[in-house]
Design a protein around this motif. Structure first.
Motif, PDB file in Angstrom:
ATOM      1  N   SER A 201       0.803  -1.222   0.000  1.00 14.65           N
ATOM      2  CA  SER A 201       0.000   0.000   0.000  1.00 14.65           C
ATOM      3  C   SER A 201       0.839   1.277   0.000  1.00 14.65           C
ATOM      4  N   HIS A 202       2.163   1.140   0.125  1.00 12.96           N
ATOM      5  CA  HIS A 202       3.065   2.290   0.108  1.00 12.96           C
ATOM      6  C   HIS A 202       4.135   2.035  -0.952  1.00 12.96           C
ATOM      7  N   THR A 203       3.788   2.360  -2.186  1.00 16.73           N
ATOM      8  CA  THR A 203       4.624   1.944  -3.317  1.00 16.73           C
ATOM      9  C   THR A 203       5.949   2.690  -3.419  1.00 16.73           C
ATOM     10  N   HIS A 204       6.137   3.740  -2.637  1.00 13.07           N
ATOM     11  CA  HIS A 204       7.452   4.397  -2.652  1.00 13.07           C
ATOM     12  C   HIS A 204       8.526   3.449  -2.122  1.00 13.07           C
ATOM     13  N   ASN A 205       8.105   2.407  -1.406  1.00 13.68           N
ATOM     14  CA  ASN A 205       9.071   1.416  -0.931  1.00 13.68           C
ATOM     15  C   ASN A 205       9.670   0.602  -2.068  1.00 13.68           C
ATOM     16  N   ASN A 206       9.012   0.555  -3.213  1.00 15.85           N
ATOM     17  CA  ASN A 206       9.608  -0.104  -4.375  1.00 15.85           C
ATOM     18  C   ASN A 206      10.906   0.594  -4.772  1.00 15.85           C
ATOM     19  N   LEU A 207      10.896   1.927  -4.714  1.00 13.74           N
ATOM     20  CA  LEU A 207      12.110   2.692  -5.002  1.00 13.74           C
ATOM     21  C   LEU A 207      13.177   2.421  -3.953  1.00 13.74           C
ATOM     22  N   ARG A 208      12.753   2.306  -2.713  1.00 14.78           N
ATOM     23  CA  ARG A 208      13.704   2.023  -1.642  1.00 14.78           C
ATOM     24  C   ARG A 208      14.363   0.666  -1.837  1.00 14.78           C
ATOM     25  N   ILE A 209      13.567  -0.337  -2.217  1.00 17.04           N
ATOM     26  CA  ILE A 209      14.123  -1.676  -2.413  1.00 17.04           C
ATOM     27  C   ILE A 209      15.109  -1.683  -3.571  1.00 17.04           C
ATOM     28  N   ILE A 236       5.554 -12.942  -5.619  1.00 16.03           N
ATOM     29  CA  ILE A 236       4.664 -12.228  -6.541  1.00 16.03           C
ATOM     30  C   ILE A 236       4.086 -13.161  -7.600  1.00 16.03           C
ATOM     31  N   LEU A 237       4.939 -13.907  -8.287  1.00 10.86           N
ATOM     32  CA  LEU A 237       4.510 -14.691  -9.443  1.00 10.86           C
ATOM     33  C   LEU A 237       3.947 -16.058  -9.071  1.00 10.86           C
ATOM     34  N   CYS A 238       4.411 -16.625  -7.977  1.00  8.92           N
ATOM     35  CA  CYS A 238       3.967 -17.971  -7.591  1.00  8.92           C
ATOM     36  C   CYS A 238       2.909 -17.959  -6.491  1.00  8.92           C
ATOM     37  N   ASN A 239       3.072 -17.039  -5.531  1.00  7.85           N
ATOM     38  CA  ASN A 239       2.196 -17.052  -4.357  1.00  7.85           C
ATOM     39  C   ASN A 239       1.104 -15.997  -4.397  1.00  7.85           C
ATOM     40  N   GLY A 240       1.115 -15.134  -5.395  1.00  2.92           N
ATOM     41  CA  GLY A 240       0.060 -14.147  -5.547  1.00  2.92           C
ATOM     42  C   GLY A 240       0.106 -13.008  -4.545  1.00  2.92           C
ATOM     43  N   ASN A 241       1.258 -12.787  -3.918  1.00  2.00           N
ATOM     44  CA  ASN A 241       1.397 -11.698  -2.959  1.00  2.00           C
ATOM     45  C   ASN A 241       1.974 -10.457  -3.640  1.00  2.00           C
ATOM     46  N   LEU A 242       1.835  -9.317  -2.992  1.00  2.00           N
ATOM     47  CA  LEU A 242       2.482  -8.061  -3.379  1.00  2.00           C
ATOM     48  C   LEU A 242       2.243  -7.672  -4.840  1.00  2.00           C
ATOM     49  N   PRO A 243       0.998  -7.611  -5.286  1.00  2.00           N
ATOM     50  CA  PRO A 243       0.737  -7.278  -6.691  1.00  2.00           C
ATOM     51  C   PRO A 243       1.251  -5.905  -7.107  1.00  2.00           C
ATOM     52  N   ARG A 244       1.327  -4.953  -6.177  1.00  2.00           N
ATOM     53  CA  ARG A 244       1.772  -3.609  -6.531  1.00  2.00           C
ATOM     54  C   ARG A 244       3.299  -3.471  -6.512  1.00  2.00           C
ATOM     55  N   LYS A 246       4.947  -5.875  -8.320  1.00  2.00           N
ATOM     56  CA  LYS A 246       5.263  -6.709  -9.486  1.00  2.00           C
ATOM     57  C   LYS A 246       6.048  -5.959 -10.555  1.00  2.00           C
ATOM     58  N   THR A 247       5.577  -4.792 -10.953  1.00  2.00           N
ATOM     59  CA  THR A 247       6.247  -4.060 -12.031  1.00  2.00           C
ATOM     60  C   THR A 247       7.674  -3.704 -11.658  1.00  2.00           C
ATOM     61  N   SER A 248       7.875  -3.234 -10.438  1.00  2.00           N
ATOM     62  CA  SER A 248       9.224  -2.870 -10.000  1.00  2.00           C
ATOM     63  C   SER A 248      10.130  -4.090  -9.916  1.00  2.00           C
ATOM     64  N   ALA A 249       9.581  -5.219  -9.477  1.00  2.00           N
ATOM     65  CA  ALA A 249      10.379  -6.441  -9.374  1.00  2.00           C
ATOM     66  C   ALA A 249      10.904  -6.876 -10.737  1.00  2.00           C
ATOM     67  N   VAL A 267      15.678 -14.157 -14.626  1.00  2.00           N
ATOM     68  CA  VAL A 267      14.803 -13.815 -15.747  1.00  2.00           C
ATOM     69  C   VAL A 267      14.092 -15.060 -16.254  1.00  2.00           C
ATOM     70  N   HIS A 268      14.803 -16.183 -16.314  1.00  2.00           N
ATOM     71  CA  HIS A 268      14.187 -17.426 -16.759  1.00  2.00           C
ATOM     72  C   HIS A 268      13.102 -17.871 -15.788  1.00  2.00           C
ATOM     73  N   PHE A 269      13.363 -17.764 -14.484  1.00  2.00           N
ATOM     74  CA  PHE A 269      12.345 -18.112 -13.499  1.00  2.00           C
ATOM     75  C   PHE A 269      11.107 -17.239 -13.674  1.00  2.00           C
ATOM     76  N   ALA A 270      11.326 -15.947 -13.885  1.00  2.00           N
ATOM     77  CA  ALA A 270      10.198 -15.033 -14.089  1.00  2.00           C
ATOM     78  C   ALA A 270       9.416 -15.420 -15.339  1.00  2.00           C
ATOM     79  N   TYR A 271      10.125 -15.758 -16.407  1.00  2.00           N
ATOM     80  CA  TYR A 271       9.472 -16.163 -17.652  1.00  2.00           C
ATOM     81  C   TYR A 271       8.625 -17.417 -17.450  1.00  2.00           C
ATOM     82  N   MET A 272       9.145 -18.390 -16.734  1.00  2.00           N
ATOM     83  CA  MET A 272       8.443 -19.657 -16.537  1.00  2.00           C
ATOM     84  C   MET A 272       7.186 -19.492 -15.679  1.00  2.00           C
ATOM     85  N   ASN A 273       7.155 -18.454 -14.861  1.00  2.00           N
ATOM     86  CA  ASN A 273       6.042 -18.285 -13.930  1.00  2.00           C
ATOM     87  C   ASN A 273       5.156 -17.094 -14.244  1.00  2.00           C
TER      88      ASN A 273
END
Length: 345
Positions: A201-209, A236-244, A246-249, A267-273
């Motif tokens: 709910s606080h997407t500025h943390n994506n920049l922090r990460i 994000i991709l397997c467990n359905g958590n943290l949808p907001r 996703k783009t930053s990840a 990248v391959h793991f992300a592609y497969m999932n």
């Protein structure tokens, strides 16, 4: 996103002839990527539009930013605010000065702010001091890292220890814990559900990460990068958590990883999932479909739910996911229940 009309591309993750640890820039033209992106030369407008979507990440501002970081900001002019001799980041990490403005000494911050999530969330002055980079941020009091400063900080055992403690502080803030300081293996903290809600709910943390991951790569903690990114991708991709997140990840976290082999596996793991898979734009599909890990390495796959460790370039088998353990127990119990009644006599 950068102009898709440009002939310049910014990701060489799949270029076999380049080492990201070299001083050479990744910046290259589409012509140099024909082997990686074999259909990159469009014959007509319709095909061009399709290809621009399919390979759009490699032309994006995100890819350019990550390339610039991985190659020591060679395409940028020096933007060090103060005289390199001041080395304010080094002094802060040696507990000699407070972060500015209105700050604390680092030892006080690490001791007093643990579990004070409201302060960590609402205070925006500390993050550039705690995880400095060779680039300007929004805090005008903070100074970008200087190359000589980086080398001095990496050689200082007390500085390295404080940076590791700062990393654990922020992981805890996000509902994550560092399970192994040697391998960088991470897992969910006990309060992960509460902290995930805050993070999402606080997407500025994506920049922090992204900043934290970059700093780890600058300060000699590259081994921490891939395990944390792998953890986020799985959540994000397997467990359905943290949808907001996703783009930053996908745009940023994955491409902070300096080790190219580890980056390829991520990248391959992300592609497969990724779903739907045909919309995956963070790597060349032709390469990803035939990708095999290098000799002696293990690849991520859909059935791999062990927390990832970068040590020895493989998935740790010493920390099986609790869900897999639970599933195994359930299966054994069901087999036992379904045994013929006569077996009990």
């Amino acid at each position: 996103m950068g102009s898709s009309e440009s002939s310049l591309s910014y990701d060489s993750t799949w270029e076999e002839d380049e080492d990201d640890s070299s001083s050479n820039t990744e910046r290259s033209t589409m012509d140099s990527k024909e082997e990686i992106y074999p259909k990159a030369q469009a014959k007509n407008l319709e095909e061009r539009k399709k290809l621009q979507f399919r390979y759009k990440y490699m032309f994006s501002e995100a890819a350019q930013d990550m390339q610039n970081y991985r190659h020591r900001y060679q395409t940028s002019s020096s933007n060090y605010q103060n005289s390199p001799e001041e080395m304010l980041n080094l002094k802060f990490y040696r507990n000699q000065i407070k972060f500015m403005p209105n700050g604390l000494y680092i030892d006080d911050l690490l001791r007093n702010w643990k579990d004070h999530y409201d302060i960590l969330e609402e205070n925006h002055n500390y993050i550039q001091w705690l995880f400095p980079l060779r680039e300007l941020g929004k805090n005008s009091y903070a100074s970008p890292l200087h190359e000589d400063e980086i080398e001095m900080m990496k050689k200082d055992a007390d500085v390295k220890k404080r940076l590791c403690e700062a990393y654990k502080l922020m992981l805890n803030f996000y509902g994550i814990q560092l399970l192994d300081e040697i391998s960088g293996k991470v897992g969910q903290a006990e309060n992960w559900q509460e902290r995930y809600k805050n993070l999402d709910s606080h997407t500025h943390n994506n920049l922090r990460i992204t900043r934290i991951l970059k700093c780890l790569g600058e300060m000699g903690y590259e081994k921490f990068q891939a395990p944390l990114v792998r953890f986020f991708l799985e959540e994000i991709l397997c467990n359905g958590n943290l949808p907001r997140v996703k783009t930053s990840a996908l745009d940023y976290f994955m491409f902070t990883v300096k080790n190219k082999k580890e980056r390829q596996k991520l990248v391959h793991f992300a592609y497969m999932n990724y779903k739907p898979q045909h919309e995956f734009v963070w790597g060349p599909v032709e390469k990803l479909q035939i990708y095999q890990p290098h000799s002696g390495e293990k690849s991520f796959n859909n059935d791999s739910f062990s927390y990832y460790s970068a040590e020895n370039n493989e998935i740790s088998e010493n920390e099986p996911n609790k869900r897999n353990e639970t599933l195994s127990i359930v299966r054994r119990t069901m087999r036992f229940i379904s045994m013929p009644f006569l077996y009990f006599f």
